[in-house]
Design an enzyme around this catalytic site. Sequence first.
Site, PDB file in Angstrom:
ATOM      1  CG  HIS A 156      -2.080 -19.894  -9.612  1.00  0.00           C
ATOM      2  ND1 HIS A 156      -1.642 -18.679  -9.771  1.00  0.00           N
ATOM      3  CD2 HIS A 156      -1.603 -20.522  -9.472  1.00  0.00           C
ATOM      4  CE1 HIS A 156      -0.017 -18.909  -9.197  1.00  0.00           C
ATOM      5  NE2 HIS A 156      -0.513 -20.215  -9.653  1.00  0.00           N
ATOM      6  CG  ASP A 364     -11.335 -14.771 -11.531  1.00  0.00           C
ATOM      7  OD1 ASP A 364     -10.188 -15.511 -12.394  1.00  0.00           O
ATOM      8  OD2 ASP A 364     -11.051 -13.514 -11.918  1.00  0.00           O
TER       9      ASP A 364
END
Length: 463
Positions: A156, A364
């Site tokens: 992730h 991110d």
Amino acid sequence: MKRLVIVSNRVPVPKEGLRPGGLAVVLKDLLARKGGMWFGWNGTCHPDAAHLPPALQKAEGVEYATIGLTPAEHRNYYTGFSNSTLWPLMHSLPEHIHFERRELASYWSVNERFCENLLPLLRADDVIWIHDYHLLPLAALLRRHGVRQPIGFFLHTPFPAPDMLATAPDGGTFLRDLLRADLLGFQTADDTANFIFAATRKAGAVAMGDDALTFEGHTVRVGTFPVEIDPTRFAATARDAADLEDLRRLSGSLAGRRLVFGVDRMDPTKGLDHRLAGYERFLETYPQRERQVTFLQIAAESRTDVASYQALRNKLEHQIGQLNAHRGQADWTPLRFLTRGSPRPTVAGYMRLADIGYITPLRDGMNLVAKEFIAAQDPEDPGVLILSRLAGAAKQLDAAILVNPLDHDDMADALERAMVMSAAERRERWQSCWNSIASRTALGWGLSFLNILEGAKQACPPA
């Protein structure tokens, strides 16, 4: 239908409910549809946890099998190696990396305990899907114990460039361990390319095109699977939030001022200190905007026992005090900063009310908040999204105003550009962003990964 077994560091056990945001929400629809088992840590710490069997329970057709951690494991495996070494490493923030050998040893030990407790629960027809950086060795550990079922792994976070990976203790070992899976998934094409390059240069894998590698006689598929939200559902949540008392109070308190809004965890990767500096630079550079705008930032505290997070909290408190003291007036507070989380419907309503979404992480993996901001908008009068070009979501939301999250002038200019943007341009940019997410769902993301994983014809040979 093959049973799906999801393995993640943290499992949202039914008594807690599925918390808004992150892995839990993304996987909720998938497990509800397919059934199966979710295995991992239940969030508890106990001195005898290493000797206790998994706790088993079932809710809404999903089996939950969870274990606890000892206080030492929590300190060394979770707070230590996972969050003080791997997390900043994956986000290419070497200045935040802290490493201790005992923490690495605990990381290996906890992964071995995950493996030992999971093995008796597996069935011959299972499909195993492992999630995230806490469990990099787990696929290889399962193979060493004879597991032949298809194993997938999804990261992730971003995957760092090879030169950054070289700072990781046992970096080459982790690469080789990941190559024992049948499918490896990443958030962006850049992350996928970084892994392929590292695996070929550091682990001896051989690239087979741009979506597969061979390693010691085994073929592993590699793919890009950007995590999605449920945009139509979130849009409805935002519309329905208009009648909430919190929304009425916020709207009334603005007194006609424009609202800039951000929401994140309080985390060094989110660039909050630079974001505040960019906002202050905006007020300095465009003094006519004083009293015309209010910035509301929600930054829920997290990992408060990690030193870099404590330092960030202290720095932000100083910045907030300085900004409001120097720029504020008796009837105007330029920045409102909240460190406690808000209910998901309330956040959706804040997003719809906002004139500007201000989301500027340093790095991110994806950033679902950016997608949620787009989904929350009124199509006839949408707000403007300012987004870090280093967020994974920027690849899809390229009609947002993209900024360098370290360039305070760039962020200041972006805020002014958003302030003066015409309604026609706002609608055009919003429509482009909406089109990039409207047909996608969290369930579709999960199914796209599993469809490839379930087709794996050959398990990896034992490590």
